[in-house]
Design a protein around this motif. Sequence first.
Motif, PDB file in Angstrom:
ATOM      1  N   LEU A   1     -63.063 -43.402-100.933  1.00  0.00           N
ATOM      2  CA  LEU A   1     -61.942 -42.980-100.081  1.00  0.00           C
ATOM      3  C   LEU A   1     -62.278 -41.679 -99.348  1.00  0.00           C
ATOM      4  CD1 LEU A   1     -58.895 -43.704-102.435  1.00  0.00           C
ATOM      5  CD2 LEU A   1     -59.520 -44.936-100.341  1.00  0.00           C
ATOM      6  N   PHE A   2     -62.972 -40.780-100.029  1.00  0.00           N
ATOM      7  CA  PHE A   2     -63.357 -39.514 -99.399  1.00  0.00           C
ATOM      8  C   PHE A   2     -64.315 -39.758 -98.233  1.00  0.00           C
ATOM      9  CE2 PHE A   2     -66.370 -35.975 -99.075  1.00  0.00           C
ATOM     10  CZ  PHE A   2     -65.486 -34.957 -98.717  1.00  0.00           C
ATOM     11  N   LEU A   3     -65.283 -40.630 -98.423  1.00  0.00           N
ATOM     12  CA  LEU A   3     -66.244 -40.922 -97.361  1.00  0.00           C
ATOM     13  C   LEU A   3     -65.560 -41.564 -96.157  1.00  0.00           C
ATOM     14  CD1 LEU A   3     -69.242 -42.269 -99.489  1.00  0.00           C
ATOM     15  CD2 LEU A   3     -68.997 -40.018 -98.413  1.00  0.00           C
ATOM     16  N   ILE A   4     -64.578 -42.416 -96.417  1.00  0.00           N
ATOM     17  CA  ILE A   4     -63.814 -43.023 -95.321  1.00  0.00           C
ATOM     18  C   ILE A   4     -63.037 -41.939 -94.569  1.00  0.00           C
ATOM     19  CG2 ILE A   4     -61.885 -44.560 -94.762  1.00  0.00           C
ATOM     20  CD1 ILE A   4     -62.805 -46.321 -97.110  1.00  0.00           C
ATOM     21  N   LEU A   5     -62.431 -41.005 -95.311  1.00  0.00           N
ATOM     22  CA  LEU A   5     -61.681 -39.907 -94.690  1.00  0.00           C
ATOM     23  C   LEU A   5     -62.589 -39.067 -93.799  1.00  0.00           C
ATOM     24  CD1 LEU A   5     -59.179 -38.143 -94.340  1.00  0.00           C
ATOM     25  CD2 LEU A   5     -59.827 -36.949 -96.450  1.00  0.00           C
ATOM     26  N   ILE A   6     -63.783 -38.755 -94.268  1.00  0.00           N
ATOM     27  CA  ILE A   6     -64.727 -37.983 -93.459  1.00  0.00           C
ATOM     28  C   ILE A   6     -65.054 -38.746 -92.177  1.00  0.00           C
ATOM     29  CG2 ILE A   6     -67.070 -37.059 -93.351  1.00  0.00           C
ATOM     30  CD1 ILE A   6     -65.102 -35.439 -95.053  1.00  0.00           C
ATOM     31  N   GLY A   7     -65.183 -40.067 -92.298  1.00  0.00           N
ATOM     32  CA  GLY A   7     -65.440 -40.883 -91.120  1.00  0.00           C
ATOM     33  C   GLY A   7     -64.338 -40.764 -90.083  1.00  0.00           C
ATOM     34  N   THR A   8     -63.082 -40.690 -90.536  1.00  0.00           N
ATOM     35  CA  THR A   8     -61.963 -40.582 -89.588  1.00  0.00           C
ATOM     36  C   THR A   8     -61.938 -39.217 -88.894  1.00  0.00           C
ATOM     37  OG1 THR A   8     -60.354 -39.714 -91.216  1.00  0.00           O
ATOM     38  CG2 THR A   8     -60.580 -42.115 -91.041  1.00  0.00           C
ATOM     39  N   CYS A   9     -62.625 -38.241 -89.470  1.00  0.00           N
ATOM     40  CA  CYS A   9     -62.669 -36.898 -88.865  1.00  0.00           C
ATOM     41  C   CYS A   9     -63.738 -36.791 -87.781  1.00  0.00           C
ATOM     42  CB  CYS A   9     -62.954 -35.849 -89.936  1.00  0.00           C
ATOM     43  SG  CYS A   9     -61.640 -35.636 -91.150  1.00  0.00           S
ATOM     44  N   TYR A  10     -64.773 -37.626 -87.880  1.00  0.00           N
ATOM     45  CA  TYR A  10     -65.922 -37.457 -86.990  1.00  0.00           C
ATOM     46  C   TYR A  10     -66.240 -38.669 -86.106  1.00  0.00           C
ATOM     47  CZ  TYR A  10     -66.811 -33.163 -89.573  1.00  0.00           C
ATOM     48  OH  TYR A  10     -66.686 -31.909 -90.130  1.00  0.00           O
ATOM     49  N   ARG A  11     -65.639 -39.816 -86.408  1.00  0.00           N
ATOM     50  CA  ARG A  11     -65.860 -40.996 -85.569  1.00  0.00           C
ATOM     51  C   ARG A  11     -64.587 -41.294 -84.778  1.00  0.00           C
ATOM     52  NH1 ARG A  11     -70.283 -44.238 -86.727  1.00  0.00           N
ATOM     53  NH2 ARG A  11     -69.206 -45.980 -85.736  1.00  0.00           N
ATOM     54  N   LYS A  12     -64.693 -41.270 -83.459  1.00  0.00           N
ATOM     55  CA  LYS A  12     -63.513 -41.460 -82.611  1.00  0.00           C
ATOM     56  C   LYS A  12     -62.834 -42.794 -82.878  1.00  0.00           C
ATOM     57  CE  LYS A  12     -64.970 -38.507 -78.762  1.00  0.00           C
ATOM     58  NZ  LYS A  12     -65.271 -38.440 -77.303  1.00  0.00           N
ATOM     59  N   SER A  13     -63.611 -43.823 -83.133  1.00  0.00           N
ATOM     60  CA  SER A  13     -63.031 -45.152 -83.352  1.00  0.00           C
ATOM     61  C   SER A  13     -62.251 -45.242 -84.660  1.00  0.00           C
ATOM     62  CB  SER A  13     -64.133 -46.221 -83.334  1.00  0.00           C
ATOM     63  OG  SER A  13     -65.098 -45.960 -84.345  1.00  0.00           O
TER      64      SER A  13
ATOM     65  N   ALA B   1     -55.833 -42.606 -94.320  1.00  0.00           N
ATOM     66  CA  ALA B   1     -56.967 -42.239 -95.169  1.00  0.00           C
ATOM     67  C   ALA B   1     -56.669 -40.978 -95.961  1.00  0.00           C
ATOM     68  CB  ALA B   1     -58.220 -42.050 -94.318  1.00  0.00           C
ATOM     69  N   LYS B   2     -56.011 -40.009 -95.320  1.00  0.00           N
ATOM     70  CA  LYS B   2     -55.670 -38.760 -96.001  1.00  0.00           C
ATOM     71  C   LYS B   2     -54.685 -39.049 -97.141  1.00  0.00           C
ATOM     72  CE  LYS B   2     -56.283 -34.189 -95.686  1.00  0.00           C
ATOM     73  NZ  LYS B   2     -55.531 -33.358 -94.727  1.00  0.00           N
ATOM     74  N   CYS B   3     -53.690 -39.879 -96.870  1.00  0.00           N
ATOM     75  CA  CYS B   3     -52.703 -40.221 -97.894  1.00  0.00           C
ATOM     76  C   CYS B   3     -53.343 -41.005 -99.043  1.00  0.00           C
ATOM     77  CB  CYS B   3     -51.560 -41.026 -97.276  1.00  0.00           C
ATOM     78  SG  CYS B   3     -50.511 -40.080 -96.152  1.00  0.00           S
ATOM     79  N   ALA B   4     -54.293 -41.879 -98.712  1.00  0.00           N
ATOM     80  CA  ALA B   4     -54.973 -42.659 -99.748  1.00  0.00           C
ATOM     81  C   ALA B   4     -55.790 -41.744-100.659  1.00  0.00           C
ATOM     82  CB  ALA B   4     -55.886 -43.707 -99.101  1.00  0.00           C
ATOM     83  N   ASN B   5     -56.455 -40.751-100.069  1.00  0.00           N
ATOM     84  CA  ASN B   5     -57.214 -39.797-100.874  1.00  0.00           C
ATOM     85  C   ASN B   5     -56.298 -38.996-101.786  1.00  0.00           C
ATOM     86  OD1 ASN B   5     -60.372 -38.967-100.052  1.00  0.00           O
ATOM     87  ND2 ASN B   5     -59.325 -40.332 -98.633  1.00  0.00           N
ATOM     88  N   SER B   6     -55.155 -38.592-101.249  1.00  0.00           N
ATOM     89  CA  SER B   6     -54.210 -37.806-102.043  1.00  0.00           C
ATOM     90  C   SER B   6     -53.607 -38.647-103.161  1.00  0.00           C
ATOM     91  CB  SER B   6     -53.109 -37.246-101.135  1.00  0.00           C
ATOM     92  OG  SER B   6     -53.677 -36.441-100.122  1.00  0.00           O
ATOM     93  N   ALA B   7     -53.344 -39.910-102.851  1.00  0.00           N
ATOM     94  CA  ALA B   7     -52.868 -40.816-103.902  1.00  0.00           C
ATOM     95  C   ALA B   7     -53.952 -40.986-104.963  1.00  0.00           C
ATOM     96  CB  ALA B   7     -52.499 -42.170-103.300  1.00  0.00           C
TER      97      ALA B   7
END
Length: 225
Positions: A12-24, A32-38
């Motif tokens: 989940l963390f790696l997916i979150l990082i992807g949402t920060c740096y990949r425009k798509s 993703a942020k909520c999933a990491n926090s959950a």
Amino acid sequence: MRTALLTVYLALFLILIGTCYRKSWKAWHVPAKCANSAGFIALLLAGLALRGNSAFIYSLLPPFLFCFLGDFFLALCQGKDSRVLLMGGLASFLMAHILFIVCFLNLSAFHWTDLIIPSAAVTVTWGLTRLKGMHVKDMLPYVLCYAFFVGLLFSKGLLLAAACKFASGTAWIAAGAFLFFVSDGIILFLYFYEKQWKIGKFFNLLFYYGGMLCLALSGWYMPAV
């Protein structure tokens, strides 16, 4: 179960990082942020299955929930100039810090030495806000107040662990409080400094979710009550 939970948390963390740096991927940032926090809440509650009925784990649940709320507000604030969302996020995290401190005070009474690190944190933060390019403006009182409680959380977690010789899960508390402290320091530059350090988001999230992981794991090793 432990390995599976930690693997999912890392994924989940790696997916979150992807949402920060990949425009798509940016459209998936809030989920993703909520999933990491959950994820860190799930890790905390897993301690109940591992340790049984634990008053310490139950005491950690409210600040964990406020961290979840803070994550949600700041995720919504991503790329937006919204004072309401930013203040909502900071207020949620401030409440989380206060509740974490209360948890630690239940394990170790307050001592004047607890104030050394937060006092230094306020002083250093004030100095950083004077840097050219730092635009805190009328939020300075809130930033300094936040810095005090961030420092107090780190101080109390560290001194608690030291008093217990870093045994019975307190080492995880100290590690979590330290990582939380570093993450909050990075936030000052992410939200108030005009020169954006792209890799800053990665380190902020790495230290924050690493800190929450350590605090959740502390519940796995503290004695059940």
